[in-house]
Design an enzyme around this catalytic site. Structure first.
Site, PDB file in Angstrom:
ATOM      1  N   GLN A   1     -29.194  19.249 -14.153  1.00  0.00           N
ATOM      2  CA  GLN A   1     -28.398  18.431 -13.237  1.00  0.00           C
ATOM      3  C   GLN A   1     -29.133  18.352 -11.891  1.00  0.00           C
ATOM      4  O   GLN A   1     -30.347  18.179 -11.875  1.00  0.00           O
ATOM      5  CB  GLN A   1     -26.980  18.990 -13.089  1.00  0.00           C
TER       6      GLN A   1
ATOM      7  N   LEU B   1     -14.984  12.014 -23.427  1.00  0.00           N
ATOM      8  CA  LEU B   1     -14.133  12.111 -24.618  1.00  0.00           C
ATOM      9  C   LEU B   1     -13.871  10.721 -25.193  1.00  0.00           C
ATOM     10  O   LEU B   1     -13.323   9.855 -24.510  1.00  0.00           O
ATOM     11  CB  LEU B   1     -12.806  12.773 -24.239  1.00  0.00           C
TER      12      LEU B   1
ATOM     13  N   ALA C   1      -9.195   8.482 -19.497  1.00  0.00           N
ATOM     14  CA  ALA C   1      -9.204   7.349 -18.571  1.00  0.00           C
ATOM     15  C   ALA C   1      -9.261   6.012 -19.294  1.00  0.00           C
ATOM     16  O   ALA C   1      -8.626   5.043 -18.859  1.00  0.00           O
ATOM     17  CB  ALA C   1     -10.384   7.477 -17.610  1.00  0.00           C
TER      18      ALA C   1
ATOM     19  N   HIS D   1     -22.453  10.102 -17.568  1.00  0.00           N
ATOM     20  CA  HIS D   1     -23.911  10.144 -17.665  1.00  0.00           C
ATOM     21  C   HIS D   1     -24.382  10.772 -18.970  1.00  0.00           C
ATOM     22  O   HIS D   1     -25.512  10.553 -19.388  1.00  0.00           O
ATOM     23  CB  HIS D   1     -24.489  10.935 -16.483  1.00  0.00           C
TER      24      HIS D   1
ATOM     25  N   GLY E   1     -17.025  19.572 -11.828  1.00  0.00           N
ATOM     26  CA  GLY E   1     -17.565  20.163 -10.616  1.00  0.00           C
ATOM     27  C   GLY E   1     -17.766  19.171  -9.494  1.00  0.00           C
ATOM     28  O   GLY E   1     -17.594  19.494  -8.314  1.00  0.00           O
TER      29      GLY E   1
ATOM     30  N   GLY F   1     -21.438  18.176 -17.137  1.00  0.00           N
ATOM     31  CA  GLY F   1     -21.734  18.126 -18.569  1.00  0.00           C
ATOM     32  C   GLY F   1     -22.343  19.430 -19.021  1.00  0.00           C
ATOM     33  O   GLY F   1     -21.639  20.413 -19.240  1.00  0.00           O
TER      34      GLY F   1
ATOM     35  N   TYR G   1     -19.032   5.550  -8.722  1.00  0.00           N
ATOM     36  CA  TYR G   1     -19.386   6.735  -7.939  1.00  0.00           C
ATOM     37  C   TYR G   1     -20.579   7.490  -8.534  1.00  0.00           C
ATOM     38  O   TYR G   1     -20.694   8.704  -8.395  1.00  0.00           O
ATOM     39  CB  TYR G   1     -18.185   7.667  -7.736  1.00  0.00           C
TER      40      TYR G   1
ATOM     41  N   CYS H   1     -22.042  20.051   5.427  1.00  0.00           N
ATOM     42  CA  CYS H   1     -21.926  19.391   6.726  1.00  0.00           C
ATOM     43  C   CYS H   1     -23.015  18.322   6.814  1.00  0.00           C
ATOM     44  O   CYS H   1     -24.194  18.651   6.885  1.00  0.00           O
ATOM     45  CB  CYS H   1     -22.094  20.433   7.831  1.00  0.00           C
TER      46      CYS H   1
ATOM     47  N   GLU I   1      -7.799  13.435 -16.041  1.00  0.00           N
ATOM     48  CA  GLU I   1      -8.765  14.400 -16.572  1.00  0.00           C
ATOM     49  C   GLU I   1      -8.358  14.780 -17.983  1.00  0.00           C
ATOM     50  O   GLU I   1      -7.199  15.130 -18.222  1.00  0.00           O
ATOM     51  CB  GLU I   1      -8.837  15.634 -15.670  1.00  0.00           C
TER      52      GLU I   1
END
Length: 555
Positions: A129, A273, A242, A266, A175, A52, A321, A409, A195
């Protein structure tokens, strides 16, 4: 206050030569600049890194002052950064952090997007963020392994550990969400990602995180159907909204094998959108009437979640998620929005109980060979973990570096400090061309309180207790991390999370080794402590095995 400057192109210095007084200040300088590298940031002209409006600095004037201050900062001084603005330099000591950062923190009663946006417009705050404002974002790679681990576990739980011939439906290629296509393919599944911004699809194609771009839903589904039939996983990006495309797929009677979402739900003003809107209208209305944008976006998210619930009722494993879309939908009247779980309680928490999480490092030399050498060192030090070795092999083959070469990792308590000490020794021996920095996402075992994401459905009901990330930040400061950050609102938005980050420099010195051993033991140990306190048997067992001194928990 200047927030938009299209003439600025930021790239960090590379190589062994210092532009600051020591590596302890050179490192935060390079990582701040790396966050704004054109191959890393989503909108570098506006200082937006990802998520965002997650920024690296409050405005360009603040960015310049941070850079100037880091270049003169001494080894017994600490720079304080308040919501992306450098506000003070104080005399501390050599083992203290060189930078302490607090971003987006608000007193709980005022911790709303409405109040934050008012402060933001006045130039009094900045949304950090998680790793944008804490200067340890490494591009989309930063979330790839966590996403991969989630998809692998979904395959294990729902499909006997085999995702071949299966496909994932999702949305959002920013991102964070941009990791989904590559992570799915690595896990053995095909992926259709929706997207709304074509530029994001183009960036994922350019950086190797996406295989194909489809022009229509028919084309996208045809590619997916063929890939599943041939059991050759591919990823497809489709320009669309979506909340409009998911119902269309439902109407066709087409069911994916897995379903999730990583739109920037969020942030209902800047991140989602509204249904039926063009990108141009959205951009204009964000400036002219943000309240109307928010109202329309929230209604659209409700429809999005209703479609996800319909897929779930049809038998599709469905998971949130971590973008808070369920909460938005519930607030908009979707009473059963939380009928599908979040990804952490469903798939990731057992790792957190062991202190395992997103360990990452970056090569300040700018030389990819330094990362490949450290990859080999990880395999050498952790020889009996084929899953980890497989990840490193896939990462070496599939992941293109963005900005400074880096690696993600997932390792935990007992391994992080050994790796840090080994990397520091490699710098001391000249095996690496320059120092490396070690950090992590704020999404980690002991560094976050987020009741709709990392701490959802805790065993003891302590989902909203945010003492833990505060203690984590204090502990990392006392242990000698090079920079420490404490943020609010990352991932799920204002009012829904508090979280802490740390970064430590491996510069090859004995002093660094002492700090590394403390920080990279204590940081994951605090995560084991947090989960042991909540009553998780795995965490209690690990705490005893590692000899943690937890008087109010182990007795």
């Amino acid at each position: 206050m200047t927030r938009h400057d299209p003439n600025r192109v930021i790239r960090p210095p590379v190589g062994p030569e210092l532009t600051c007084r020591s590596w302890l200040t050179e490192a935060p300088l390079r990582m701040l600049m790396n966050n704004l590298h054109p191959d890393v940031a989503e909108n570098p002209a506006e200082l937006v890194v990802y998520g965002g409006v997650g920024r690296a600095a409050r405005d360009w004037e603040s960015y310049d002052r941070i850079v100037e201050t880091l270049r003169r900062l001494g080894d017994d001084e600490t720079l304080l950064v308040q919501s992306g603005k450098p506000v003070g330099v104080f005399r501390t000591h050599a083992d203290a952090p060189r930078v302490l950062i607090a971003n987006s923190n608000l007193v709980p009663k005022w911790a709303t997007w409405e109040h934050f946006n008012e402060l933001d417009r006045k130039g009094l705050a900045m949304y950090g963020q998680m790793t944008a404002g804490s200067w340890i974002y490494i591009g989309t790679q930063g979330i790839v392994q966590g996403t991969y681990e989630t998809f692998v576990e979904m395959g294990r739980q729902h499909y006997g550990g085999d995702l071949s011939g299966r496909w994932l439906l999702t949305a959002g290629l920013g991102g964070m969400g941009g990791a989904q296509p590559l992570a799915a393919v690595m896990a053995g599944a095909s992926c259709l990602a929706i997207e709304c911004q074509p530029s994001r699809i183009e960036m994922r194609l350019r950086t190797g995180y996406l295989d194909h771009a489809a022009q229509t839903l028919d084309e996208a589904l045809e590619i997916i159907e063929r890939s599943c039939r041939e059991k050759r996983p591919v990823s497809v990006g489709l320009v669309g909204n979506a909340c409009e495309v998911l119902p269309q797929i439902l109407e066709r009677g087409v069911l994916p094998d897995l379903l999730t979402d990583q739109t920037s739900a969020h942030d209902p003003v800047n991140g989602y959108l509204p249904k039926g809107w063009s990108l141009e209208r959205w951009a204009a209305m964000r400036e002219q009437a943000p309240d109307q944008v928010e109202e329309a976006a929230r209604a659209s998210m409700a429809e999005h979640v209703q479609a996800m619930l319909a897929f779930r009722k049809a038998g599709v494993p469905t998971v949130d998620y971590g973008n808070n879309i369920r909460q938005v939908a519930k607030d908009a009247g979707v009473t059963d929005a939380f009928d599908f779980p979040g990804f952490v309680p469903a798939y990731i928490r057992p790792l957190f109980c062991r202190g395992i999480g997103p360990f990452r490092w970056a090569a300040l030399s700018g030389d990819p060979d330094d990362i490949f050498r450290t990859d080999a060192k990880v395999k050498e030090l952790i020889p009996d973990n084929p899953h980890l070795h497989n990840w490193l092999d896939m990462a070496g083959e599939r992941i293109r570096f963005q900005g400074l070469p880096a690696r993600i990792c997932w390792v935990g308590l007992g391994d992080r400090h050994r790796l840090g000490l080994a990397f520091n020794e490699m710098v001391a021996k000249g095996e690496l061309k320059a120092p490396v920095v070690i950090g992590r996402d704020h999404l980690d075992s002991g560094s976050v309180a987020s009741p709709n994401r990392e701490t959802e459905a805790m065993r003891d009901g302590s989902d909203a207790v945010s003492d833990w990330p505060l203690l984590n930040a204090l502990l990392n400061t006392a242990s000698g991390a090079t920079w420490v950050s404490l943020h609010h609102g990352g991932g799920v938005g204002m009012g829904y999370s508090q979280h802490a980050g740390m970064v430590i420099v491996c510069d090859g010195t004995e002093a660094a080794a002492r700090r590394i051993e403390r920080v990279l033991w204590n940081d994951p140990a605090s995560g084991v402590m947090r989960h042991a306190d909540a009553g998780y048997d795995i965490a209690l067992s690990v705490a005893r095995e590692k000899g943690l001194d937890l008087p109010g928990i182990l007795g």
